[in-house]
Design a protein around this motif. Structure first.
Motif, PDB file in Angstrom:
ATOM      1  N   UNK B 106     -60.267  26.663  19.187  1.00 50.21           N
ATOM      2  CA  UNK B 106     -60.980  26.126  18.029  1.00 50.21           C
ATOM      3  C   UNK B 106     -60.252  26.421  16.721  1.00 50.21           C
ATOM      4  N   UNK B 107     -59.481  27.494  16.697  1.00 51.83           N
ATOM      5  CA  UNK B 107     -58.794  27.857  15.458  1.00 51.83           C
ATOM      6  C   UNK B 107     -57.500  27.073  15.269  1.00 51.83           C
ATOM      7  N   UNK B 108     -56.935  26.600  16.373  1.00 51.65           N
ATOM      8  CA  UNK B 108     -55.629  25.927  16.349  1.00 51.65           C
ATOM      9  C   UNK B 108     -55.433  24.900  15.234  1.00 51.65           C
ATOM     10  N   UNK B 109     -56.391  23.955  15.048  1.00 45.44           N
ATOM     11  CA  UNK B 109     -56.146  22.901  14.057  1.00 45.44           C
ATOM     12  C   UNK B 109     -55.834  23.432  12.663  1.00 45.44           C
ATOM     13  N   UNK B 110     -56.381  24.601  12.316  1.00 46.97           N
ATOM     14  CA  UNK B 110     -56.171  25.109  10.959  1.00 46.97           C
ATOM     15  C   UNK B 110     -54.697  25.368  10.668  1.00 46.97           C
ATOM     16  N   UNK B 111     -53.936  25.694  11.705  1.00 47.79           N
ATOM     17  CA  UNK B 111     -52.520  26.030  11.484  1.00 47.79           C
ATOM     18  C   UNK B 111     -51.655  24.804  11.245  1.00 47.79           C
ATOM     19  N   UNK B 153     -63.333  18.708   8.512  1.00 42.92           N
ATOM     20  CA  UNK B 153     -64.178  19.593   9.310  1.00 42.92           C
ATOM     21  C   UNK B 153     -63.385  20.157  10.485  1.00 42.92           C
ATOM     22  N   UNK B 154     -62.626  19.287  11.109  1.00 47.69           N
ATOM     23  CA  UNK B 154     -61.823  19.687  12.266  1.00 47.69           C
ATOM     24  C   UNK B 154     -60.817  20.762  11.884  1.00 47.69           C
ATOM     25  N   UNK B 157     -63.232  24.139  10.213  1.00 48.03           N
ATOM     26  CA  UNK B 157     -64.322  24.813  10.937  1.00 48.03           C
ATOM     27  C   UNK B 157     -63.813  26.061  11.657  1.00 48.03           C
ATOM     28  N   UNK B 158     -62.635  25.955  12.270  1.00 48.14           N
ATOM     29  CA  UNK B 158     -62.079  27.101  12.965  1.00 48.14           C
ATOM     30  C   UNK B 158     -61.719  28.231  12.017  1.00 48.14           C
ATOM     31  N   UNK B 159     -61.354  27.846  10.808  1.00 49.00           N
ATOM     32  CA  UNK B 159     -60.997  28.827   9.786  1.00 49.00           C
ATOM     33  C   UNK B 159     -62.221  29.615   9.323  1.00 49.00           C
ATOM     34  N   UNK B 162     -63.572  32.154  11.795  1.00 48.90           N
ATOM     35  CA  UNK B 162     -62.953  33.481  11.792  1.00 48.90           C
ATOM     36  C   UNK B 162     -63.680  34.412  10.804  1.00 48.90           C
ATOM     37  N   UNK B 163     -64.005  33.870   9.623  1.00 49.10           N
ATOM     38  CA  UNK B 163     -64.699  34.688   8.619  1.00 49.10           C
ATOM     39  C   UNK B 163     -66.101  35.047   9.099  1.00 49.10           C
TER      40      UNK B 163
END
Lengths: 281, 281
Positions: B106-111, B153-154, B157-159, B162-163
């Motif tokens: 889920x976090x992948x897209x943020x990178x 959002x995609x 959301x993963x970012x 984390x918070x």
């Protein structure tokens, strides 16, 4: 007993399936990058019947991919190196010498983090051109010039994070080093800097994500083809050619490969760094 | 600790020099430019027009609709990002066996940077949607905004997940146990115990998403562009086009100054308001 176990397996499976659905766009570009044109438009979500690499070859060539990766790597690594060196030094000095100048400069650094890049992009470009014309130092369309700008933009976050960490470590070690005859320079690099490692990791992670992906600033300064970073050559690729989507998807797959590798290697640090950066920022 | 002035200067002056050069000076030059009318050419003199640029902004239909569009986009995206982010955080902090795998995916897209993400999703909203007969979303004035909301959002959301995870982990176990001993159900615990204790995380995430969404540029450029009749042009892109495409340097800079003021006022107000609602642990 058995039914709860079954329920648990089911729940786990559903979660993984939903996550896979979430990453559908990645699957879409991956699967179609291997298909022929006819095959792609026949059924876009099927798996490829054969693995054709022809689109990868042409995409790599048109994007000048390896030059772009090299440029992005140099830009990111050197920028982060100078950001880490200079912001840790400055933050330590500000934290250890509590005078009015330190407080004022520190507050200014933090306050300017609110300024959006769009607000200063035009005057910044004017100023950089002016420096180029007046002093003969090439600031625009030059990688060193861009690194200079990244140092300026990265200063706020860097100093802020290091400052927070330095305030929390006792000063006694540094005093002991001074008594043992270390000068300020040596005290910082051999005693203080190694202790700052957790913050250094955070700064590195946050700045990799920022600089590697940054588009607007490099697009304003790097005009020559040989200087292009990955985001710029991707934008040029999509702007220049009548897009063949097979090729475009192959191009997108190769651009995210470095990111995925970085993520798989440093996942723990990335998640921790992003959390720390967000919470403290 | 006593530090000599020379060391102080050596440690802080280089970074401060770069920082002033890159951030502070352009900011003030930028304020100056916003009172002039200038086409960006060195051979043409800039003409002082006072507040005329700021007055003209309110009669500029293209700008007004772009600013309103950005506001609507921001309000929707902030909601969707945070709702999905909290949901993800709640899922991956359960006892599910696959929670770490889910978090990773889920976090992948943020990178992946916004520019590349926009192109990846263009493959979905343009090519795939045309292929299955849903029409091209990237050129439609309403569906285009929806597409940008989905992509943002995609990405985010993963970012924020984390918070929120950090916030959830910080809730002491005994608080949760006390709630369950007192007979609170899942949703009661969620709304009466978890959410109030998560207020600091809300503060951070709202701040991050508000300013990031309002500044949207990369996704706008790559996914839709300004769109037919500029119907999909967001605030940042409007500034860029005003300055670099239409060559109205002074007028565009006035918009950029207003951009800064909006972001500063809104984010500071938001932080003050949500800070007040944080409860002591």
């Amino acid at each position: 007993m058995n039914s709860t176990k079954f329920g648990r397996v089911l729940l786990n499976t559903i979660t993984v399936l939903l996550c896979l659905v979430y990453l559908f766009p990645i699957y879409l570009i991956l699967t179609n990058s291997f298909k022929s044109r006819a095959q792609m438009y026949e059924n876009m979500i099927s798996l490829p019947k054969s693995l054709s690499l022809q689109y990868y070859a042409s995409a790599l060539e048109k994007m000048n991919f390896f030059t772009s990766v090299k440029n992005s790597l140099i830009l990111t690594v050197v920028s982060i190196l100078v950001i880490v060196i200079f912001s840790s030094m400055t933050a330590w000095m500000f934290a250890r010498s509590k005078n009015r100048l330190s407080t004022a400069l520190f507050n200014l650094l933090v306050a300017t983090m609110l300024i959006p890049f769009q607000t200063i992009m035009m005057p910044l470009m004017q100023e950089m051109n002016w420096i180029g014309n007046t002093f003969g130092i090439k600031m625009t369309d030059s990688v060193p010039g861009l690194i200079f700008m990244y140092l300026g933009f990265g200063a706020g976050m860097g100093v802020f994070l290091y400052h927070g960490f330095v305030t929390g470590i006792p000063v006694s070690l540094e005093e002991a080093a001074t008594i043992d005859g270390c000068n300020t320079w040596k005290t910082f690099w051999s005693i203080v800097f190694p202790m700052l490692k957790p913050t250094t990791m955070t700064v590195i992670i946050l700045d990799v994500i920022w600089i590697w992906n940054d588009y607007l600033l490099p697009s304003l300064t790097l005009k020559s083809t040989g200087n292009r970073t990955i985001p710029i050559s991707t934008a040029k690729f999509f702007g220049q050619y009548t897009i063949s989507w097979n090729e475009a998807m192959a191009a997108l797959v190769v651009t995210i490969i470095p990111v995925v590798i970085f993520y798989l290697i440093c996942q723990k640090y990335i998640v921790e760094g992003v959390a720390a950066g967000a919470v403290k920022g | 600790m006593k530090i000599k002035k020379g060391w102080y200067a050596l440690f802080t002056a280089p970074l401060m020099l770069v920082f002033f050069c890159v951030v502070v000076i352009p900011f003030f030059i930028g304020i100056g430019y916003s009172f002039f009318s200038w086409d960006g050419l060195a051979k043409h003199r800039a003409v002082f027009v006072g507040f005329q640029n700021f007055i003209n902004v309110f009669q500029d239909g293209r700008f007004i609709s772009s600013a309103l569009r950005t506001t609507v986009f921001t309000l929707i995206a902030v909601l969707t990002v945070n709702i999905l982010g909290i949901f993800f955080a709640l899922v991956v902090t359960t006892k599910l066996r696959v929670r770490n795998l889910a978090r990773t995916m889920l976090f992948m897209p943020y990178l992946i940077g916004g520019l590349i993400l926009g192109y990846i999703w263009k493959a979905v909203f343009q090519e795939y949607f045309l292929n299955i007969g849903w029409g091209n979303w990237t050129t439609d004035s309403v569906k285009g905004i929806a597409a940008m909301v989905i992509v943002t959002t995609w990405q985010m959301a993963g970012y924020v997940m984390i918070v929120y995870i950090t916030g959830i982990m910080a809730i002491p176990n005994d608080v949760m146990e006390a709630a369950s001993v007192d007979g609170a159900g899942y949703f009661q615990t969620l709304f009466k115990v978890k959410f109030p204790l998560l207020m600091p995380s809300f503060t951070i995430c709202l701040f991050l998403t508000l300013s990031n969404c309002f500044k949207i540029y990369d996704v706008n450029v790559s996914l839709t562009g300004a769109g037919p009749g500029n119907a999909l042009e967001m605030y940042s892109l409007n500034i860029y086009n005003e300055i670099f495409s239409l060559s109205n340097f002074g007028y565009g800079q006035a918009k950029a100054i207003i951009f800064f003021l909006i972001i500063a006022v809104v984010t500071l107000a938001q932080v003050t308001i949500t800070k007040k609602r944080e409860v002591a642990m």
